[in-house]
Structures are given as structure tokens and as C-alpha cells.
Design a protein around this motif. Structure first.
Motif, PDB file in Angstrom:
ATOM      1  N   UNK A  20      56.189 -49.648  22.222  1.00 26.71           N
ATOM      2  CA  UNK A  20      57.304 -50.616  22.332  1.00 26.71           C
ATOM      3  C   UNK A  20      58.399 -50.141  21.589  1.00 26.71           C
ATOM      4  N   UNK A  21      59.688 -50.413  22.172  1.00 26.96           N
ATOM      5  CA  UNK A  21      60.948 -50.035  21.885  1.00 26.96           C
ATOM      6  C   UNK A  21      61.431 -49.042  21.946  1.00 26.96           C
ATOM      7  N   UNK A  22      60.432 -48.023  22.536  1.00 22.29           N
ATOM      8  CA  UNK A  22      60.856 -46.681  22.955  1.00 22.29           C
ATOM      9  C   UNK A  22      60.626 -46.186  24.393  1.00 22.29           C
ATOM     10  N   UNK A  23      61.333 -45.222  24.886  1.00 21.41           N
ATOM     11  CA  UNK A  23      61.144 -44.589  26.175  1.00 21.41           C
ATOM     12  C   UNK A  23      60.054 -43.462  26.061  1.00 21.41           C
ATOM     13  N   UNK A  24      59.492 -42.974  27.012  1.00 19.28           N
ATOM     14  CA  UNK A  24      58.578 -41.963  26.960  1.00 19.28           C
ATOM     15  C   UNK A  24      59.266 -40.415  26.347  1.00 19.28           C
ATOM     16  N   UNK A  25      60.576 -40.388  26.881  1.00 18.41           N
ATOM     17  CA  UNK A  25      61.038 -39.111  26.362  1.00 18.41           C
ATOM     18  C   UNK A  25      61.498 -39.208  24.877  1.00 18.41           C
ATOM     19  N   UNK A  26      61.774 -40.458  24.396  1.00 18.82           N
ATOM     20  CA  UNK A  26      61.964 -40.560  22.906  1.00 18.82           C
ATOM     21  C   UNK A  26      60.916 -40.562  22.299  1.00 18.82           C
ATOM     22  N   UNK A  27      59.654 -40.953  22.786  1.00 17.76           N
ATOM     23  CA  UNK A  27      58.300 -41.050  21.890  1.00 17.76           C
ATOM     24  C   UNK A  27      57.690 -39.565  22.169  1.00 17.76           C
ATOM     25  N   UNK A  28      58.201 -38.802  23.125  1.00 21.56           N
ATOM     26  CA  UNK A  28      57.657 -37.322  23.088  1.00 21.56           C
ATOM     27  C   UNK A  28      58.453 -36.490  22.315  1.00 21.56           C
ATOM     28  N   UNK A  29      59.697 -36.760  21.796  1.00 23.58           N
ATOM     29  CA  UNK A  29      60.883 -36.302  21.000  1.00 23.58           C
ATOM     30  C   UNK A  29      60.417 -36.625  19.731  1.00 23.58           C
ATOM     31  N   UNK A  30      59.732 -37.810  19.427  1.00 21.47           N
ATOM     32  CA  UNK A  30      59.445 -38.374  17.982  1.00 21.47           C
ATOM     33  C   UNK A  30      58.252 -37.331  17.557  1.00 21.47           C
ATOM     34  N   UNK A  31      57.260 -37.180  18.708  1.00 26.95           N
ATOM     35  CA  UNK A  31      55.821 -36.603  18.433  1.00 26.95           C
ATOM     36  C   UNK A  31      56.180 -35.088  18.048  1.00 26.95           C
ATOM     37  N   UNK A  32      57.019 -34.500  18.768  1.00 27.37           N
ATOM     38  CA  UNK A  32      57.478 -33.022  18.468  1.00 27.37           C
ATOM     39  C   UNK A  32      58.096 -33.007  17.015  1.00 27.37           C
ATOM     40  N   UNK A  33      58.798 -33.896  16.793  1.00 23.49           N
ATOM     41  CA  UNK A  33      59.640 -33.909  15.343  1.00 23.49           C
ATOM     42  C   UNK A  33      58.493 -34.165  14.408  1.00 23.49           C
ATOM     43  N   UNK A  34      57.501 -34.812  14.464  1.00 27.34           N
ATOM     44  CA  UNK A  34      56.490 -35.093  13.593  1.00 27.34           C
ATOM     45  C   UNK A  34      55.765 -34.182  13.058  1.00 27.34           C
ATOM     46  N   UNK A  35      55.428 -33.256  14.340  1.00 25.61           N
ATOM     47  CA  UNK A  35      54.787 -31.954  13.906  1.00 25.61           C
ATOM     48  C   UNK A  35      55.270 -31.147  12.962  1.00 25.61           C
ATOM     49  N   UNK A  36      56.437 -31.242  12.558  1.00 25.51           N
ATOM     50  CA  UNK A  36      57.170 -30.361  11.595  1.00 25.51           C
ATOM     51  C   UNK A  36      57.418 -31.294  10.193  1.00 25.51           C
ATOM     52  N   UNK A  37      56.959 -32.501  10.202  1.00 22.29           N
ATOM     53  CA  UNK A  37      57.083 -33.373   9.189  1.00 22.29           C
ATOM     54  C   UNK A  37      55.776 -33.145   8.078  1.00 22.29           C
ATOM     55  N   UNK A  38      56.405 -33.187   6.869  1.00 20.91           N
ATOM     56  CA  UNK A  38      55.128 -32.994   5.811  1.00 20.91           C
ATOM     57  C   UNK A  38      54.503 -34.442   5.760  1.00 20.91           C
ATOM     58  N   UNK A  39      53.128 -34.373   5.408  1.00 24.00           N
ATOM     59  CA  UNK A  39      52.421 -35.534   5.166  1.00 24.00           C
ATOM     60  C   UNK A  39      52.564 -36.310   4.003  1.00 24.00           C
ATOM     61  N   UNK A  40      52.844 -37.598   3.721  1.00 24.95           N
ATOM     62  CA  UNK A  40      52.969 -38.265   2.427  1.00 24.95           C
ATOM     63  C   UNK A  40      51.730 -38.103   1.592  1.00 24.95           C
ATOM     64  N   UNK A  41      50.553 -37.937   2.166  1.00 23.80           N
ATOM     65  CA  UNK A  41      49.143 -38.186   1.487  1.00 23.80           C
ATOM     66  C   UNK A  41      48.117 -37.506   2.413  1.00 23.80           C
ATOM     67  N   UNK A  42      47.161 -37.059   1.388  1.00 24.41           N
ATOM     68  CA  UNK A  42      46.022 -36.706   1.936  1.00 24.41           C
ATOM     69  C   UNK A  42      44.814 -37.453   2.038  1.00 24.41           C
ATOM     70  N   UNK A  43      44.283 -37.823   2.816  1.00 23.07           N
ATOM     71  CA  UNK A  43      43.070 -38.920   2.682  1.00 23.07           C
ATOM     72  C   UNK A  43      41.785 -38.251   2.554  1.00 23.07           C
ATOM     73  N   UNK A  44      40.977 -38.447   1.580  1.00 21.32           N
ATOM     74  CA  UNK A  44      39.817 -38.151   1.301  1.00 21.32           C
ATOM     75  C   UNK A  44      38.770 -38.643   1.966  1.00 21.32           C
ATOM     76  N   UNK A  45      37.414 -38.020   2.260  1.00 26.52           N
ATOM     77  CA  UNK A  45      36.389 -38.999   2.714  1.00 26.52           C
ATOM     78  C   UNK A  45      35.849 -39.890   1.969  1.00 26.52           C
ATOM     79  N   UNK A  46      35.462 -41.099   2.154  1.00 27.92           N
ATOM     80  CA  UNK A  46      34.966 -42.163   1.534  1.00 27.92           C
ATOM     81  C   UNK A  46      35.668 -42.536   0.177  1.00 27.92           C
ATOM     82  N   UNK A  47      37.332 -42.302   0.400  1.00 29.83           N
ATOM     83  CA  UNK A  47      37.790 -42.728  -0.943  1.00 29.83           C
ATOM     84  C   UNK A  47      38.341 -44.048  -0.722  1.00 29.83           C
ATOM     85  N   UNK A  48      39.388 -44.441  -1.973  1.00 35.75           N
ATOM     86  CA  UNK A  48      39.640 -45.768  -2.083  1.00 35.75           C
ATOM     87  C   UNK A  48      41.319 -45.633  -1.758  1.00 35.75           C
ATOM     88  N   UNK A  49      41.683 -46.416  -0.645  1.00 38.49           N
ATOM     89  CA  UNK A  49      43.025 -46.230  -0.177  1.00 38.49           C
ATOM     90  C   UNK A  49      43.872 -47.490  -0.241  1.00 38.49           C
TER      91      UNK A  49
END
Length: 543
Positions: free
Chosen positions: A311-340
Motif C-alpha cells: 500500500x502506497x508504493x508501486x512495484x518499482x518503488x518496492x523493489x528499489x526499497x528491497x534492494x536498498x534494505x539489503x545494504x542496511x544494518x539491522x537494528x537488532x538481532x532476535x534470539x530464539x525464545x527471547x523476550x522482545x
């Protein structure tokens, strides 16, 4: 050597004769080998006819697909009282006389309309006409049955007769467990009067280091867990619930579901651990006896979380965001059975600086991080872009609003009419959270912060104001209340230093109306210490 030379064949290592010499006894004929035993052919097992439709249900790997409509009721056994209901929160089961519609999971059901079901509509409870299924053991003979007696813990409905002898005990025979009686008492009647702090502390303290608890996992609060909570309440007034994994993203939802479905009250909460109180007037014999689910129902088909063009994006814009997101650093690493618990707050804070946010979920099951993404979509809110490479990629959306848009920063610039405020925001105002506004106002009132309305200052003037404010703030920070004693021994509160108002702890039970905590106006000038007033008073006395 002459003798060997005279022999016709001097080779001493000649070969032996090929034909054996004739024997005097005739050879016996060999016996035939023993033939393999012949067994009768194996008989194919005859399938046992199952009269109950519960044994004929489809397997989870079957390709059963039946579209359903919102609000549709499916009656499995042509009975209007028992039905499978398709609602806004998934599949629920309606039983006659039940206090609420039963579900497999009350807290982790997606808030979306199911598109289809993967198995025939059948209630996972025992039908009223269901015979006892074969469990591999024959019933025990009557001659070998031992009548076991036990002392009941809670008073039953027939305990109205007073007990004449206080030392006598009443025993009952062990009877079968009856399910399906929904005698629900009002929740306020069961809880009774509110607990005091001392009572809460007394109940919670023994359970802090105890492992007698109910573990709440990725499925959240399930239906059979309600009976397990009542089992804990039979022995102790507080049930300890430990939450791990997906449900900890929204702990408020877990607390609400626990209190609504079980009828108890959460008296203490620490991280992912909850302490559920059963109530002052709780009676185990008068609890609602809910039926047990015999198997886990198949999960219905829900709409897809990831769309090619969100919603709010075209397919080209969504693909561009997905490509840009692969170079983005994650803000957090979730552990298995953790407390979020802080995950929603972390995502909202990250959206203040970037329009894309990525969370590392390596090591988690795909169903787990998909459920986490669905929860973040509703709580933040945001738009899900991808689950590739075990990463959750989110976009804040076009309708995103900052958390700091309540107060518009203003500066005062000189104009023809004097100093006029100028708005620094371009198009929309920024909001400041109420907590930040309260801290700012408290810092200003206590003298630890200064609002500088004059902007057109030279660097030297600004530095002088900062140094002046720094000296005053240090005096306020290091000041303390003092009482001056006169020569006659009487004390007079002539000097009271400014006391910081950072103490928000009301655990001592003192109210603002207490006479011992009346505010006394300070006579110490701003920026002075009590020792300055004492030295001034002593100098006046000497003169």
C-alpha cells in the motif's frame, strides 16, 4: 649319484598320478538339501470401521481447501448449538452454555479474515455421543479396583452442613473428572477486595525463585492452558506465568487475555514473567470446567503479508526499497525464545532516523518471525516489504508521523514590530512525547535547565550566560535542607535549600496531605548554599 644317473627317470619331484587309486568301499549317494519351510500366506489386515467422524478427519498434508465467508457458521453434526464460527479473529468454536467462544489460541490469532479452511469443519472437543476410544488397555476388573479416598481441598456445593468436630476430616471417593459445566461466577465476586502491598509481596516473594510455572510459548495463551492455570491455583493462590518468544512483543495483549479468560488478576509483572492471582473468594470446586481440546486444529488460510506492490508504493518503488534494505544494518538481532518487550519501541525510534528498518531473525523459525512481522505491522504501524534471508524489512509508510510533533520549535527574530516568533517546521509540526515534556518542565522549574529566548547573541554573550547558568545549577544540585538552631535551643526552619523533585517513588505510602511533609518556603537566594546564610548570620551576630 651313479645310482641316480642309472634310473630311467631321474626327476625326483615328478607330479602325482591324476587318477586316485581304486577304493575297496563303494561311495554313498549324497542326500538332497533341506528345503525351506513353507509358511501360510500373509493375510491383509482388515481396516477397523470407525463410526465416529473424528477418526476420519483429513491429514494436515492433504490438499483440502474450502473457501469461507466472514461470519459464516459451519455445523459439523447438523446441530445448531455446536458450530464452527469464522470471524474477524480467525476460527472459533461455539458450544451451548459456554461463557465465551473457544479458540485454540486466544492471544496469537491474526486479526484478519480467513480465506479458507484446511480441514473439514469439526470441533476439536469430544462429541456428546463419542464412545471411549481404544487406548491399548482393557478396563480393570471390578474385583481389582481399589477405592481411593482423598481429602478435598476446596469446599463443594454440599458443604453447607456445619462440622461439629473441628478435628474430624471429611474424605471422598475418587470420581471421574467432569467437563463441560460452565457455572461461571462473576469476576468481581471471585476477586474480592483489592490486595494490599504487603499481601502482594507475601504472595509473590516465594515464587520469585520457584520453577512451578506455566510456560507460554509461540502459540500464546492456548485453550488447554486455562485448565492448567486452575490446576496451579488449586495448590497456591498465585500462578507464575513465564512468557517467551513471539507473545512477548505485545505483553499488554497477553495480560488482557489472561485476565479475561481465566478470571484472575495480574498483581506483579517483571519482564516476561507474570504473577496471576486467583482471587480471595476462589473455590476450585466451583470453577468453570472447560472441555479439553483433543488435537490442534489446522491453521486456516490467511491473506499474504508480503505483497509485490504494498500500500502506497508501486512495484518499482518496492523493489528499489528491497534492494536498498539489503545494504542496511539491522537494528537488532532476535534470539530464539527471547523476550522482545522493547522491540516495538526500538522500531519506532529507528523510524525517526530512517524510512527503512531491518531486523535480523537468523535462527528463528519462519513461522516465528512472520508472526513478529504481523504484530509489528499493527503495533508500530508500518508496511512489511520482505522476509528474505531471515530478515524483516519494514517501511514506515507515507502516513508516518513522528513521535515528536506536539510542540513546534520557535525562534524570536527581530522585525518591524519587535521580536516575533518564527516557526521552524516546514510543513507539519513535530510532536514531543508527554514524558519528555514532563521532564523538560521539571528541569526548568527546578533550575536545572534554562529557556533561552534571545537568539541574536554574540558568542561571548552566549558563553557568559552559559557560565552564569552553570554556576547556579551546580549550587542547586549540591544544596540540601538545613535547620538553624538558635541560642535558646529552639529550632527554626529559616533556611531550606531547594530540593530536587526527581523522586517519583510513592511506594512509602505517604500522601501529600501529611502534616510532616508541609512545604516550607525557602529564604535562601537562588545560587547560594545554606552555609552562606549561616556565615552571614554569624557575622551579623559578631557585629
Amino acid at each position: 649319484m651313479a645310482i641316480l644317473a642309472s634310473l630311467p627317470n631321474p626327476n625326483l619331484f615328478s607330479s602325482l598320478p591324476t587318477t586316485p587309486p581304486p577304493s575297496s568301499r563303494p561311495s554313498l549317494p549324497q542326500k538332497p538339501p533341506i528345503p525351506p519351510p513353507k509358511y501360510p500366506p500373509l493375510k491383509s489386515p482388515k481396516p477397523h470401521p470407525s463410526t465416529n467422524p473424528a477418526f476420519n478427519s483429513h491429514h494436515r498434508t492433504s490438499k483440502y481447501y474450502k473457501p469461507v465467508k466472514p461470519g459464516q457458521k459451519l455445523h459439523p453434526d447438523d446441530n445448531d448449538d455446536r458450530a464452527v464460527v469464522v470471524g474477524n479473529s480467525g476460527i472459533s468454536y461455539q458450544l451451548p452454555g459456554a461463557p465465551f467462544e473457544f479458540m485454540y489460541s486466544y492471544s496469537e490469532t491474526p486479526r484478519a479474515q480467513p480465506l479458507a479452511i484446511r480441514e473439514p469443519a469439526f470441533l476439536p472437543f469430544a462429541p456428546p455421543t463419542m464412545p471411549r476410544p481404544w487406548t491399548g488397555k482393557a478396563p480393570v476388573k471390578k474385583s481389582k479396583r481399589n477405592i481411593k479416598l482423598f481429602e478435598p481441598l476446596g469446599g463443594g456445593e454440599g458443604d453447607e452442613i456445619p462440622n461439629e468436630n473441628l478435628w474430624s476430616k471429611r474424605y471422598e471417593m475418587l470420581r471421574g473428572y467432569e467437563m463441560g459445566k460452565f457455572n461461571v461466577r462473576p469476576r468481581k465476586e471471585v476477586l474480592g477486595a483489592p490486595l494490599t502491598r504487603a499481601e502482594m509481596r507475601e504472595m509473590v516473594k516465594p515464587l520469585l525463585s520457584s520453577n512451578k510455572q506455566v510456560n507460554l510459548g509461540r502459540d500464546g495463551l492456548t485453550h488447554n492452558m486455562l485448565e492448567l492455570i486452575h490446576t496451579h491455583w488449586r495448590r497456591q493462590p498465585v500462578c507464575k506465568v513465564r512468557c517467551l518468544g513471539v507473545p512477548t512483543v505485545d505483553m499488554n495483549n497477553i495480560c488482557r487475555c489472561l485476565e479475561e479468560k481465566s478470571g484472575g488478576k495480574i498483581i506483579y509483572r517483571m519482564g516476561g514473567v507474570l504473577y496471576l492471582f486467583r482471587g480471595r473468594n476462589y473455590d476450585h470446586q466451583k470453577r468453570p470446567r472447560l472441555p479439553i481440546m483433543l488435537w490442534k486444529p489446522a491453521t486456516p488460510v490467511y491473506p499474504k503479508l508480503i505483497q509485490d506492490a504494498p500500500e502506497g508504493l508501486t512495484k518499482e518503488e518496492a523493489d528499489e526499497f528491497r534492494t536498498k534494505g539489503k545494504r542496511l544494518l539491522p537494528i537488532r538481532k532476535l534470539a530464539k525464545n527471547g523476550v522482545y518487550i522493547t522491540l516495538v519501541r526500538d522500531v519506532r525510534t529507528a523510524f525517526e532516523g530512517s524510512e527503512l528498518v531491518r531486523i535480523d531473525c537468523r535462527g528463528l523459525q519462519p513461522s516465528d518471525y512472520k508472526k513478529i512481522g504481523a504484530k509489528l505491522k499493527e503495533l508500530v504501524p508500518c508496511v512489511l516489504l520482505s522476509f528474505d534471508d531471515e530478515q524483516i524489512l519494514m517501511w514506515r509508510g507515507r502516513e508516518w508521523k513522528s513521535m515528536y510533533r506536539d510542540e513546534v520549535p520557535r525562534i524570536y527574530l527581530p522585525s518591524a514590530n519587535g521580536l516575533s516568533p518564527t516557526d521552524l517546521s516546514d510543513t507539519e509540526s513535530r510532536q514531543i512525547s508527554p514524558k519528555m515534556m514532563a521532564l523538560r518542565q521539571r528541569a526548568i522549574e527546578s533550575g536545572r535547565a534554562l529557556v533561552l529566548h534571545e537568539v541574536n547573541l554574540s558568542p561571548d554573550e552566549l558563553l557568559s550566560k552559559v557560565e552564569e547558568f552553570e554556576s547556579a545549577s551546580q549550587a542547586i544540585t549540591h544544596s540540601y535542607p538545613a535547620t538553624i538552631y538558635s541560642d535558646d535551643g529552639s529550632s527554626s526552619p529559616d533556611s531550606r535549600a531547594l530540593v530536587g523533585e526527581d523522586d517519583d517513588d510513592d511506594d512509602d505510602g505517604f500522601s501529600e496531605d501529611d502534616e510532616g511533609f508541609d512545604a516550607v518556603e525557602s529564604q535562601v537566594p537562588l545560587g547560594s548554599l545554606p552555609i552562606d546564610l549561616l556565615a552571614m548570620q554569624f557575622s551579623d551576630d559578631e557585629n
